[in-house]
Design a protein around this motif. Structure first.
Motif, short mmCIF file in Angstrom:
data_model
loop_
_atom_site.label_atom_id
_atom_site.label_comp_id
_atom_site.label_asym_id
_atom_site.label_seq_id
_atom_site.Cartn_x
_atom_site.Cartn_y
_atom_site.Cartn_z
N LEU A 149 -11.05 8.53 -5.30
CA LEU A 149 -10.80 7.40 -5.25
C LEU A 149 -12.30 7.01 -4.98
N HIS A 150 -12.48 6.97 -3.81
CA HIS A 150 -14.29 6.89 -2.97
C HIS A 150 -15.00 7.21 -3.69
N HIS A 151 -15.15 8.14 -4.65
CA HIS A 151 -15.91 8.76 -5.70
C HIS A 151 -16.06 7.73 -7.57
N ILE A 152 -14.46 7.99 -7.14
CA ILE A 152 -14.27 7.18 -8.67
C ILE A 152 -14.52 5.68 -8.95
N ARG A 153 -14.43 4.94 -7.75
CA ARG A 153 -14.91 3.45 -7.42
C ARG A 153 -16.35 3.82 -7.03
N ARG A 154 -17.47 4.27 -6.64
CA ARG A 154 -18.46 4.12 -6.61
C ARG A 154 -19.04 4.86 -7.57
N ASP A 155 -18.38 5.55 -8.69
CA ASP A 155 -19.29 5.63 -9.31
C ASP A 155 -18.99 5.02 -11.26
N LEU A 156 -17.49 4.48 -10.79
CA LEU A 156 -17.01 3.48 -12.03
C LEU A 156 -17.97 2.44 -11.83
N PRO A 173 0.75 -1.51 0.16
CA PRO A 173 0.27 -0.26 0.18
C PRO A 173 0.79 0.92 0.10
N LEU A 174 0.43 2.03 -0.46
CA LEU A 174 0.90 3.22 -0.85
C LEU A 174 0.77 4.24 0.77
N PRO A 175 1.70 4.73 0.78
CA PRO A 175 1.82 5.89 2.14
C PRO A 175 0.95 7.28 1.98
N ASP A 176 -0.05 7.35 3.08
CA ASP A 176 -0.63 8.79 2.39
C ASP A 176 0.43 9.55 1.94
N ARG A 177 1.66 9.78 2.73
CA ARG A 177 2.47 10.78 2.03
C ARG A 177 4.20 10.03 1.82
N ILE A 178 4.47 10.92 0.85
CA ILE A 178 5.46 10.74 -0.05
C ILE A 178 6.17 11.85 -0.41
N GLY A 179 7.72 11.90 0.64
CA GLY A 179 7.57 13.71 0.68
C GLY A 179 6.60 14.46 0.79
N PRO A 180 6.92 15.64 -0.45
CA PRO A 180 5.79 16.67 -0.09
C PRO A 180 4.06 16.66 -0.73
N LEU A 181 4.39 14.53 -0.99
CA LEU A 181 2.83 14.19 -2.09
C LEU A 181 1.43 13.52 -0.90
N ARG A 182 0.76 13.92 -1.03
CA ARG A 182 -0.57 13.17 -0.73
C ARG A 182 -0.65 12.74 -1.58
N THR A 183 -1.07 10.75 -1.10
CA THR A 183 -1.45 9.76 -2.57
C THR A 183 -2.26 8.88 -1.30
N ALA A 184 -2.68 8.12 -2.16
CA ALA A 184 -3.85 7.37 -2.05
C ALA A 184 -3.83 6.48 -3.40
N CYS A 185 -4.37 4.88 -2.95
CA CYS A 185 -4.38 4.63 -4.25
C CYS A 185 -5.90 2.64 -4.50
N LEU A 186 -6.24 2.90 -5.60
CA LEU A 186 -7.05 1.26 -5.30
C LEU A 186 -6.79 0.19 -6.22
N TYR A 187 -7.33 -0.63 -6.30
CA TYR A 187 -7.30 -1.81 -6.85
C TYR A 187 -8.71 -2.96 -6.90
N LEU A 188 -8.85 -2.46 -8.03
CA LEU A 188 -10.15 -3.23 -8.17
C LEU A 188 -10.39 -4.62 -9.43
N ALA A 189 -10.10 -5.54 -8.90
CA ALA A 189 -9.97 -6.97 -9.70
C ALA A 189 -11.64 -7.31 -10.31
N ALA A 190 -11.08 -8.51 -11.39
CA ALA A 190 -12.69 -8.38 -12.76
C ALA A 190 -12.37 -10.10 -11.53
#
Length: 382
Positions: free
Chosen positions: A338-345, A134-151
């Motif tokens: 990513l929460h909004h995208i996941r739900r909408d997708l 899992p990517l951390p919430d922060r990488i250097g000055p960046l804020r990150t999030a990730c999402l995986y959806l398996a088919a």
């Protein structure tokens, strides 16, 4: 989520015990009605409904108990009419007992399959965490999030991949898509992730890094033959990004992978210009990887994704309008986005994707909002 969740104290066994009222009530009602109706009307065979209903929400023990109660009710009906030794009543009792036994056997088989499925899910989740850290919430000055959806049905892992690591003066990110999906793609995904985490610190430019990854995939494919029953080309699309700490210039190199979306405040969405090279692992003469450059300003958010997102179709066969939908949430933080995208997708695709999908959201906060305590290097590998 520190607050207590609604119904947090509710347990599945409590639900089953509550539902037992239904088969018990059916046994009582059928027994009473069978006694009250004329003698030539026989409702006792309907008692099999009770264990059959119980099997839908309870295990073999409760189902067996309800089956025994139903048989006892059938015996009582025969005794009430003084015919419990008659051929008709005996056949009904034996038939009800046999059917109840078969229903209990079904419950035992179902329970075993559910335990095995739970084990498979647990292994898949463990493999997912080992393969895709899992990517951390922060990488250097960046804020990150990730999402995986398996088919894959009941799967938590597939052929899409992502990784990020801190380098001297910046952050390097990779997102990729192995041809195919599910467990067949795991080996190649693991190889590429391991190669990236090592080579990202050894090559000063993204084209050189792409060359190294291409060689790694070629070596892997030469050493491991195609699984039986699978034919066709094997390759990996990948997008490499280098986000600098010192300026607003972001560099990227694409190996057959779609470009990211650049979300800016005010519902603005742009697609950086990209000159992709062929995917990795095609075994062709080493292609020339191009370095593309674009501006990544304070307050912007980059969304990296695999083709499982943009190729998701609705019932009418229309592709998911990713850029148009993402424009609604340009003001959101990475996790909310990513929460909004996941739900909408998933709503667009009818709840199930045709291919694995992975997304990474990378946000560059305004300088005056950055937490000084997170200014040190934070490795995604940790």
């Amino acid at each position: 989520m520190g607050g207590r969740q609604p119904f947090a104290g509710w347990r599945p066994w409590q639900s089953s015990r509550a539902l037992l009222v239904i088969p018990f009530a059916l046994i009582v009602v059928i027994t009473v009605v069978d006694i009250l109706v004329p003698a030539d009307v026989h409702l006792g065979p309907l008692l099999v409904i009770a264990p059959a209903i119980t099997a839908s929400f309870a295990g073999p023990r409760l189902t067996g108990a309800v089956g025994l109660l139903a048989v006892a009710a059938q015996v009582y009906i025969g005794w009430h009419f003084g015919a419990h030794f008659s051929r008709n009543v005996v056949v009904q009792i034996v038939a009800l007992a046999v059917l109840s036994f078969l229903i209990v056997c079904f419950c035992v088989v179902r329970e075993r399959r559910e335990r095995k499925l739970a084990q498979v899910r647990s292994v898949a989740e463990a493999a997912q965490h080992v393969l895709l850290w899992p990517l951390p919430d922060r990488i250097g000055p960046l804020r990150t999030a990730c999402l995986y959806l398996a088919a894959e049905d009941e799967a938590e892992i597939g052929g899409d991949l992502y990784a990020a690591t801190r380098t001297e003066g910046g952050t390097r990110v990779m997102i990729g898509d192995v041809r195919g999906k599910g467990l067949a793609a795991i080996g190649e995904a693991a190889l590429l992730l391991g190669a990236f985490r090592e080579a990202a610190h050894q090559h000063t430019s993204l084209p050189a890094l792409a060359d190294a990854l291409d060689q790694s995939v070629d070596r892997y494919q030469a050493e491991f033959s195609e699984p039986e029953g699978e034919v066709g080309e094997r390759f990996v699309t990948a997008l490499l990004l280098e986000i600098s700490d010192d300026d607003h210039i972001t560099r990227m190199t694409s190996c057959g992978h779609p470009p990211p979306l650049l979300l800016s405040p005010g519902h603005s969405v742009t697609v950086p210009s990209l000159h992709p090279a062929p995917p990795l692992g095609l075994g062709l003469m080493r292609p020339a990887h191009t370095l593309d450059v674009f501006t990544f300003q304070d307050g912007d958010t980059l969304v990296l994704y695999t083709d499982g997102v943009v190729e998701a179709r609705d019932r009418a066969g229309e592709f998911y309008p990713f850029a148009q939908r993402a424009a609604q949430w340009t003001e959101c933080n990475p996790k909310a986005l990513l929460h909004h995208i996941r739900r909408d997708l998933l709503a667009h695709a009818g709840g199930r994707l045709g291919d694995d999908a992975a997304l990474i959201a990378i946000h560059l906060p305004p300088a005056h909002h950055r937490d000084r305590t997170h200014g040190k290097l934070i490795h995604a590998d940790e």
